[in-house]
Design a protein around this motif. Structure first.
Motif, mmCIF file in Angstrom:
data_model
loop_
_atom_site.group_PDB
_atom_site.id
_atom_site.type_symbol
_atom_site.label_atom_id
_atom_site.label_comp_id
_atom_site.label_asym_id
_atom_site.label_seq_id
_atom_site.Cartn_x
_atom_site.Cartn_y
_atom_site.Cartn_z
ATOM 1 N N GLN A 152 -14.421 -55.759 -73.661
ATOM 2 C CA GLN A 152 -15.060 -54.456 -73.818
ATOM 3 C C GLN A 152 -14.352 -53.605 -74.855
ATOM 4 O OE1 GLN A 152 -17.988 -53.736 -72.016
ATOM 5 N NE2 GLN A 152 -18.116 -52.173 -73.609
ATOM 6 N N LEU A 153 -13.025 -53.678 -74.890
ATOM 7 C CA LEU A 153 -12.281 -52.909 -75.883
ATOM 8 C C LEU A 153 -12.649 -53.343 -77.292
ATOM 9 C CD1 LEU A 153 -10.075 -50.806 -76.479
ATOM 10 C CD2 LEU A 153 -8.390 -52.658 -76.334
ATOM 11 N N GLU A 154 -12.819 -54.646 -77.489
ATOM 12 C CA GLU A 154 -13.158 -55.164 -78.815
ATOM 13 C C GLU A 154 -14.565 -54.765 -79.237
ATOM 14 O OE1 GLU A 154 -10.418 -59.223 -78.978
ATOM 15 O OE2 GLU A 154 -12.311 -59.220 -77.866
ATOM 16 N N VAL A 155 -15.534 -54.839 -78.342
ATOM 17 C CA VAL A 155 -16.904 -54.473 -78.734
ATOM 18 C C VAL A 155 -17.039 -52.977 -78.950
ATOM 19 C CG1 VAL A 155 -17.910 -56.471 -77.573
ATOM 20 C CG2 VAL A 155 -17.761 -54.293 -76.345
ATOM 21 N N ASN A 156 -16.135 -52.207 -78.354
ATOM 22 C CA ASN A 156 -16.172 -50.755 -78.550
ATOM 23 C C ASN A 156 -15.708 -50.344 -79.937
ATOM 24 O OD1 ASN A 156 -17.129 -50.289 -75.986
ATOM 25 N ND2 ASN A 156 -15.133 -49.750 -75.113
ATOM 26 N N ARG A 157 -15.108 -51.269 -80.689
ATOM 27 C CA ARG A 157 -14.607 -50.948 -82.024
ATOM 28 C C ARG A 157 -15.681 -51.208 -83.089
ATOM 29 N NH1 ARG A 157 -9.102 -52.999 -83.983
ATOM 30 N NH2 ARG A 157 -9.495 -51.238 -85.369
ATOM 31 N N GLY A 158 -16.778 -50.456 -83.011
ATOM 32 C CA GLY A 158 -17.756 -50.471 -84.080
ATOM 33 C C GLY A 158 -19.043 -51.220 -83.840
ATOM 34 N N LEU A 159 -19.207 -51.880 -82.688
ATOM 35 C CA LEU A 159 -20.445 -52.613 -82.429
ATOM 36 C C LEU A 159 -21.455 -51.686 -81.757
ATOM 37 C CD1 LEU A 159 -21.923 -55.341 -82.538
ATOM 38 C CD2 LEU A 159 -21.001 -55.837 -80.263
ATOM 39 N N PRO A 160 -22.574 -51.371 -82.430
ATOM 40 C CA PRO A 160 -23.574 -50.479 -81.833
ATOM 41 C C PRO A 160 -24.116 -51.042 -80.521
ATOM 42 C CG PRO A 160 -23.979 -50.766 -84.183
ATOM 43 C CD PRO A 160 -22.932 -51.779 -83.799
ATOM 44 N N ALA A 161 -24.425 -50.153 -79.578
ATOM 45 C CA ALA A 161 -24.894 -50.573 -78.256
ATOM 46 C C ALA A 161 -26.171 -51.404 -78.350
ATOM 47 C CB ALA A 161 -25.118 -49.347 -77.380
ATOM 48 N N THR A 162 -27.056 -51.053 -79.292
ATOM 49 C CA THR A 162 -28.305 -51.806 -79.420
ATOM 50 C C THR A 162 -28.043 -53.241 -79.878
ATOM 51 O OG1 THR A 162 -28.548 -50.872 -81.650
ATOM 52 C CG2 THR A 162 -29.756 -49.795 -79.859
ATOM 53 N N ASP A 163 -27.071 -53.417 -80.770
ATOM 54 C CA ASP A 163 -26.714 -54.765 -81.213
ATOM 55 C C ASP A 163 -26.026 -55.542 -80.092
ATOM 56 O OD1 ASP A 163 -27.744 -54.272 -83.706
ATOM 57 O OD2 ASP A 163 -25.815 -53.774 -84.619
ATOM 58 N N LEU A 164 -25.228 -54.844 -79.313
ATOM 59 C CA LEU A 164 -24.526 -55.504 -78.206
ATOM 60 C C LEU A 164 -25.509 -56.115 -77.218
ATOM 61 C CD1 LEU A 164 -21.900 -56.130 -76.657
ATOM 62 C CD2 LEU A 164 -22.095 -53.861 -75.601
ATOM 63 N N VAL A 165 -26.509 -55.357 -76.812
ATOM 64 C CA VAL A 165 -27.443 -55.864 -75.797
ATOM 65 C C VAL A 165 -28.463 -56.829 -76.393
ATOM 66 C CG1 VAL A 165 -27.165 -53.816 -74.367
ATOM 67 C CG2 VAL A 165 -29.000 -53.865 -76.069
ATOM 68 N N THR A 166 -28.662 -56.791 -77.709
ATOM 69 C CA THR A 166 -29.626 -57.684 -78.352
ATOM 70 C C THR A 166 -29.029 -59.043 -78.692
ATOM 71 O OG1 THR A 166 -30.781 -55.790 -79.337
ATOM 72 C CG2 THR A 166 -31.211 -57.954 -80.308
ATOM 73 N N ILE A 178 -25.125 -64.708 -78.338
ATOM 74 C CA ILE A 178 -26.215 -65.553 -77.860
ATOM 75 C C ILE A 178 -26.297 -66.833 -78.697
ATOM 76 C CG2 ILE A 178 -27.542 -63.607 -76.952
ATOM 77 C CD1 ILE A 178 -29.261 -63.705 -79.470
ATOM 78 N N PRO A 179 -26.856 -67.908 -78.141
ATOM 79 C CA PRO A 179 -26.909 -69.193 -78.858
ATOM 80 C C PRO A 179 -27.565 -69.109 -80.225
ATOM 81 C CG PRO A 179 -27.424 -69.515 -76.542
ATOM 82 C CD PRO A 179 -27.351 -68.030 -76.754
ATOM 83 N N ARG A 180 -28.593 -68.280 -80.374
ATOM 84 C CA ARG A 180 -29.282 -68.194 -81.664
ATOM 85 C C ARG A 180 -28.343 -67.756 -82.774
ATOM 86 N NH1 ARG A 180 -32.725 -64.259 -80.816
ATOM 87 N NH2 ARG A 180 -32.154 -62.722 -82.388
ATOM 88 N N ILE A 181 -27.368 -66.908 -82.430
ATOM 89 C CA ILE A 181 -26.372 -66.467 -83.400
ATOM 90 C C ILE A 181 -25.346 -67.570 -83.638
ATOM 91 C CG2 ILE A 181 -24.451 -64.881 -83.791
ATOM 92 C CD1 ILE A 181 -26.950 -63.409 -84.202
ATOM 93 N N ARG A 182 -24.817 -68.103 -82.559
ATOM 94 C CA ARG A 182 -23.700 -69.043 -82.660
ATOM 95 C C ARG A 182 -24.081 -70.339 -83.375
ATOM 96 N NH1 ARG A 182 -21.072 -69.679 -76.894
ATOM 97 N NH2 ARG A 182 -19.578 -70.885 -78.139
ATOM 98 N N GLN A 183 -25.338 -70.753 -83.289
ATOM 99 C CA GLN A 183 -25.736 -72.014 -83.923
ATOM 100 C C GLN A 183 -25.683 -71.946 -85.449
ATOM 101 O OE1 GLN A 183 -29.778 -72.817 -82.751
ATOM 102 N NE2 GLN A 183 -30.655 -71.210 -84.035
ATOM 103 N N ASN A 184 -25.621 -70.743 -85.983
ATOM 104 C CA ASN A 184 -25.577 -70.569 -87.436
ATOM 105 C C ASN A 184 -24.171 -70.347 -87.975
ATOM 106 O OD1 ASN A 184 -28.492 -70.615 -87.936
ATOM 107 N ND2 ASN A 184 -28.522 -68.701 -86.795
#
Length: 278
Positions: A152-166, A178-184
């Motif tokens: 949580q501390l790491e995602v709080n450093r600049g990751l928008p909430a909408t991107d986090l949940v998407t 999510i897998p769609r991201i990691r596969q690339n």
């Protein structure tokens, strides 16, 4: 740690990673190497440093990795990501129909390559693929990058909430891409100060906040290696305090908004390709 031992460690880090540790950085060496000393059975950092004179390659690598700067955050500085969507991607998309290839060099724990992936997810037209390679000198940073997990501390450093949940999902107390991201995404250990391993040509290279730790000759060599793996007319992004001016005269500086990006000349790269094929 005595001045002589500090000089020995500084020389080791320079030879292995190209990073310059000048006098006055003794506090950095002490703080970074205390956990390594404890883990390897040494009472003091000085004892560890002295043992490096006859140490195995594994211990030397552990020390060098501990002293590598691993500062990172999501969408760091923002301006390079705006340049990617507004200037670079339109140019790359017009040049070919193949997947967009990007190298995130010295990617630390992975926030930069995952930020790039999120940017491409939003900006690329439907059906257009992409491939991102992240690299670092530290195996520990690469392990974390491959896992694609952030607390949580790491995602709080600049990751928008909408991107986090998407683009992330809960994984216990952490967030996992999510897998769609990691596969690339793929990750590889690369020392920028050594001959690069075989790799595909890239449309874009992120080499941000790396050159500031190198001396001019090392900077020049690194930029030359990077240029060799860029496609004709490929793009280079550096940190806000970095520039090719006075170091490399081949890259073209292109002002974009409040920053500048750099382009490898298409004719120069084509000539290299033709010579290679002879």
């Amino acid at each position: 740690m005595t001045p002589a031992l500090f000089g020995f460690v500084a020389d080791l880090v320079y030879r292995e990673a190209g990073m310059v540790l000048r006098p006055g950085k003794e506090y950095l060496v002490e703080s970074r190497l205390k956990p390594v000393a404890k883990a390897t059975g040494h009472d003091t950092v000085g004892s560890l440093a002295n043992a490096l004179r006859t140490a195995t390659a594994a211990l030397r690598t552990q020390v060098v990795e501990a002293l590598t700067i691993n500062e990172t955050s999501w969408f760091r500085d923002r301006e390079p990501f705006s340049a990617l969507t507004d200037t670079i991607l339109p140019d790359v998309l017009a040049a070919s129909t193949r997947p967009v290839r990007i190298w995130s060099a010295a990617c630390s724990s992975g926030q930069e390559p995952y930020s790039i992936a999120i940017t491409l997810e939003k900006a690329l037209p439907a059906g257009r693929g992409y491939q991102i390679m992240g690299s670092d000198l530290s195996e520990e940073m690469l392990r974390r990058s491959r896992a694609g997990r952030f607390n949580q501390l790491e995602v709080n450093r600049g990751l928008p909430a909408t991107d986090l949940v998407t683009y992330f999902q809960r994984a216990g107390a952490e967030w996992e891409a999510i897998p769609r991201i990691r596969q690339n995404l793929s990750f590889q250990r690369i020392n920028l100060c050594a001959t690069l391993p075989p790799m595909p040509k890239f449309d874009v290279v992120f080499l941000r906040n790396v050159l500031i730790y190198f001396e001019p000759e090392t900077k020049r060599a690194v930029l030359d290696r990077v240029r060799q793996v860029l496609n004709p007319g490929g793009w280079l992004l550096l940190g806000a305090a970095e520039s090719t001016v006075g170091i490399d005269s081949v890259f073209e500086r292109v002002p974009v908004g409040r920053t500048a990006i750099y382009r490898a000349p298409a004719r120069d790269r084509q000539m290299v390709k033709e010579v290679t094929q002879c």
